[in-house]
Design an enzyme around this catalytic site. Structure first.
Site, PDB file in Angstrom:
ATOM      1  N   LYS A 163       0.782  -1.351   0.149  1.00  0.00           N
ATOM      2  CA  LYS A 163      -0.087  -0.129  -0.049  1.00  0.00           C
ATOM      3  C   LYS A 163       0.836   1.218  -0.064  1.00  0.00           C
ATOM      4  CE  LYS A 163      -0.728   0.000   5.170  1.00  0.00           C
ATOM      5  NZ  LYS A 163       0.154   1.352   5.319  1.00  0.00           N
ATOM      6  N   THR A 164       2.188   1.318   0.727  1.00  0.00           N
ATOM      7  CA  THR A 164       2.698   2.407   0.795  1.00  0.00           C
ATOM      8  C   THR A 164       3.306   2.664  -0.682  1.00  0.00           C
ATOM      9  OG1 THR A 164       3.262   1.838   3.103  1.00  0.00           O
ATOM     10  CG2 THR A 164       4.834   3.625   1.989  1.00  0.00           C
ATOM     11  N   GLU A 178      -4.034   4.050   6.400  1.00  0.00           N
ATOM     12  CA  GLU A 178      -4.703   3.241   7.743  1.00  0.00           C
ATOM     13  C   GLU A 178      -5.948   4.021   8.064  1.00  0.00           C
ATOM     14  OE1 GLU A 178      -3.039   0.753   8.615  1.00  0.00           O
ATOM     15  OE2 GLU A 178      -0.949   0.829   8.434  1.00  0.00           O
ATOM     16  N   GLN A 209      -7.907  -5.286   9.718  1.00  0.00           N
ATOM     17  CA  GLN A 209      -6.784  -5.074  10.395  1.00  0.00           C
ATOM     18  C   GLN A 209      -7.084  -3.915  11.484  1.00  0.00           C
ATOM     19  OE1 GLN A 209      -2.416  -5.327   9.016  1.00  0.00           O
ATOM     20  NE2 GLN A 209      -3.384  -5.117   7.055  1.00  0.00           N
ATOM     21  N   ARG A 224       1.799 -11.560   9.841  1.00  0.00           N
ATOM     22  CA  ARG A 224       3.051 -11.069  10.301  1.00  0.00           C
ATOM     23  C   ARG A 224       4.132 -12.040   9.706  1.00  0.00           C
ATOM     24  NH1 ARG A 224       1.857  -6.752   9.901  1.00  0.00           N
ATOM     25  NH2 ARG A 224      -0.228  -7.719   9.046  1.00  0.00           N
TER      26      ARG A 224
END
Length: 766
Positions: free
Chosen positions: A30-31, A218, A248, A603
């Protein structure tokens, strides 16, 4: 320029006009999309960088985005406003806060500063701190501000409750004192910016015109005021792009509202939705398990993660006899991984509650495994750092009474609490700051005996303030402060290891100041303190900053991080998911726990280990534990289940493993089938595992080690007078059979009624 993006990433990048919702699954890049979208707006669409705003939540994320934008765009990138919510609001308030009747040199108070004010407010209003604890009052005020409720709003909302009326009074007085100190707390930064926009339409229009293209990262973590602030800024041009993952959303306890992202399409008519579902982090086995777990949630946007990576190893779930065995097993497996060449800093152990870390730490130490607890005490929360920073705050903002009260006698200079109280009372009665009162201390009654000490303090402060007004750098003011206060000199004289550590911390603070001065265009103490304040209350510890050490952290702390090898411990009902969520009337409570499980699973990059215990001591009582329901939601194709010696399998306690015998002699593990028998209607917290075979203690796994017996197995009767090692004398009011044990209800003289098990209690009959 070349945009090296997959199809969905390109679709998101090239959708520039109008509202856009990017549902970005874990590890989907996403970044990368946000930064490339900024580059596309500037280079292909001709958008002025000055008109672009990118908002994220943490300073670390903002720095990373800033670096990526700079590297991708080059010239002109510095005009893009990349910021956290709070940093953005500070910049806006610094420029326009006079419209709210405040001075631009306001101080930003952290939690400790706010506690100090609340402590004084409770005393001033005559509110009993036992009935109104500081933390509670601050929490109520914080939640009110997150809902954009003023003290008057809060008072009207809770008009029928005396307790809430008292809290409204505390809220009002707290805000009054913040204003008198020319200070804002963290919640105020967003609250007051919204108020500024509402009361000054021209200011709102200025920023609507500037920020014609807005991106929010976010977005699932936003609360009401953050949602409202973004909506106000985007109202005119509607070029609003939000990026997030409803799966999330795990910060409800911090005020995050998942409905902000779930209802975005309804809020913005004509919204385009792009789903980023290709994962670049984890193997397909891990992703498939995560997809199956999260699919059980009802309140979510439909999406399925996939990857082009290999299938990878199956997830391993190991059931241990008790929490001691579990911690030992995890340490043993980590030792094995390190022995095979795995780097320690590529291993993370996750847990639901902080309390679980104690045993894990002990076993790590015993196994000589280097580790660190991620999310420990923030650097700026340490006493010596707080002291020095408060000195610096007072140098910039003499109206800051809270900072003055903290350091006026630090190091000790003979100025007592009584003297400080008299100065404070005088300043409140006369509508002035304590600092101003001390500048003309002859007018303050009752402080004659302390005047010489107070004069020394004021001479010290005024001398350094003169240096600053004459153009001294912050580092020079810092050095003068250390020299004239003798702070470090006293620590050196102490000569202890703790004192040495404190000196090293002060040295590190100076490093921070010098680094800031070297990088800032126009370094000044106000801006430096602003940077420190914005870091002090946030999650700034660098997850990659512990080479050679295994990371231990809560599942909440793990969000946004990734590790090749991940252990998730305590996979048990009422631990994970938590008992509070299971007992809650809120249907989203369990769903948030499941989202937390999803975050934990995703993770892991290469290998995921799940562990649990069949017995665990909670509040001094040994409980049988059901396996977490989340384990049932992982299909057998993606998981291998093992039992350690002494583990009871399945949800029905006492039923031993069916099928295969122990087959792995090296580890003492046995594979067992996927299915679990259903739970019987039994309260296993009222069952004693050690009385099943009292004639042969060795037949009871962990007997006398993990859970040593506390007392005898004397039979008790109603009316017996007893003496407990901790609770003192009492009388037995009820005796309930519990297998071969007894549950005793005892009324103690000192602590009231307690329920205890006869075989575990440290008590005798009198």
């Amino acid at each position: 320029m070349q945009y090296l993006l997959n199809d969905r990433q390109q679709e998101a990048c090239f959708a520039t006009d109008g509202p856009l919702l990017i549902l970005a699954g874990a590890g989907s890049g996403k970044t990368r999309v946000i930064t490339h979208r900024i580059a596309y707006l500037i280079e292909e669409c001709g958008v002025n960088p000055y008109n672009i705003l990118a908002i994220t939540f943490t300073n670390k994320a903002a720095r990373e985005m800033r670096e990526r934008v700079d590297n991708l765009i080059g010239f002109g990138a510095e005009s893009v406003w990349v910021s956290t919510f709070h940093s953005m609001c500070v910049r806006i308030l610094r420029k326009h806060v006079e419209k709210l009747g405040r001075a631009s040199a306001f101080t930003i108070y952290d939690t400790d500063d706010s506690k100090g004010i609340i402590r004084d407010v409770l005393k001033y209003l005559g509110m009993d701190p036992k009935l109104y604890p500081e933390r509670l009052v601050l929490s109520v005020i914080s939640k009110a501000k997150e809902q954009y409720m003023s003290p008057d709003d809060y008072e009207k909302e809770h008009a029928t409750s005396y307790r809430d009326q008292q809290l409204a009074s505390a809220y009002r007085e707290y805000q009054k004192r913040l204003a008198a100190n020319n200070a804002f707390d963290f919640d105020d930064l967003i609250y007051q910016t919204i108020f500024l926009f509402e009361t000054n339409p021209d200011v709102l229009l200025e920023y609507q015109e500037r920020f014609r293209y807005i991106m929010v990262d976010e977005y699932q973590d936003t609360n009401f005021t953050q949602f409202k602030l973004v909506e106000m800024l985007a109202r005119k041009y509607r070029n609003i792009c939000v990026v997030g993952d409803d799966d999330q959303s795990i910060y409800k306890f911090r005020g995050a509202d998942i409905t902000n992202i779930l209802s975005f399409e309804n809020q913005y008519e004509g919204c385009k939705v792009v789903k980023l579902e290709q994962n670049y982090r984890s193997t397909s086995n891990i992703l498939n398990a995560a997809n199956h777990v999260i699919s059980h949630n009802q309140g979510r946007k439909d999406k399925t993660l996939w990857t082009e990576q290999e299938e990878g190893e199956k997830i391993t779930y190991t059931r241990y006899g008790n929490e001691y065995d579990e911690a030992t097993g995890v340490a043993s497996e980590i030792s094995k991984l390190i022995g095979e060449g795995q780097a320690a800093d590529e291993i993370a152990v996750l847990y639901r509650t902080n309390a679980q870390s104690r045993l894990l730490e002990e076993k790590m130490l015993l196994a000589n495994i280097p580790y660190r607890i991620y999310g420990g005490q923030n650097f700026y929360a340490r006493k010596e750092i707080k002291d020095i920073v408060c000195y610096l705050k007072l140098l910039v903002n003499p109206s800051d009474n809270e900072s003055l009260k903290r350091i006026i006698n630090v190091p000790k200079r003979g100025i007592g609490a009584t003297t400080v109280g008299k100065v404070e009372d005088f300043s409140l009665e006369n509508g002035m700051s304590m600092y101003d009162a001390l500048l003309d201390m002859d007018i303050v009654p009752g402080i004659d005996r302390a005047k010489s000490k107070l004069s020394e303090f004021m001479d010290l402060m005024e001398g350094i303030r003169t240096m600053i007004s004459d153009g001294a750098f912050a580092s020079e003011a810092f050095d003068k402060l250390i020299e004239t206060t003798g702070y470090v000199e006293l620590l050196q004289a102490e000569g202890t290891e703790e004192a040495k550590g404190r000196i090293e911390n002060i040295d590190e603070l100076r490093n921070k100041i010098v680094t800031y001065e070297q990088s800032a265009e126009q370094p000044n103490l106000t801006e430096l303190l602003e940077e420190i304040a914005l870091v002090a209350d946030t999650d700034e510890e660098d997850a990659e900053g512990a080479p050679g050490r295994v990371t231990l952290m809560t599942l909440h702390s793990a969000k946004g991080l990734e590790f090749p090898n991940v252990f998730i411990t305590g996979m048990e009902e009422r631990l994970f998911p938590s008992g509070m969520s299971m007992d809650s009337d809120d249907p989203d409570a369990i769903e948030e726990e499941r989202r937390l499980c999803y975050v934990g699973i995703t993770r892991a990059m290469k290998k995921l280990y799940l562990t649990g215990a069949s017995q665990r001591m909670i509040h001094g009582i040994t409980n049988f534990c059901e396996e977490s329901e989340f384990l049932d939601e992982i299909p057998k194709d993606y998981i291998v289940r093992k039992s350690a010696p002494g583990a009871r399998m399945g949800r029905t306690m006492g039923k031993e493993t069916e099928g295969k015998p122990y087959s792995n002699e090296k580890h003492g593990f046995a594979d067992y089938g996927y299915g679990r028998p259903k739970m019987k209607d039994t309260d296993y917290s009222k069952t004693n595992p050690y009385t099943k075979n009292s004639a042969n203690p060795s037949a009871n796994p962990g007997f006398g080690k993990a859970f040593p017996m506390g007392g005898d197995t004397t039979a008790y009767a109603v009316g017996d007078t007893v003496k407990h090692l901790k609770f003192g004398k009492g009388v037995i009011k009820a005796v309930t059979p519990a297998g071969s044990d007894q549950e005793l209800t005892v009324e103690f003289e000192r602590v009231g009624e307690k329920k205890l098990f006869a075989s575990l209690v440290k008590m005798k009959k009198l």
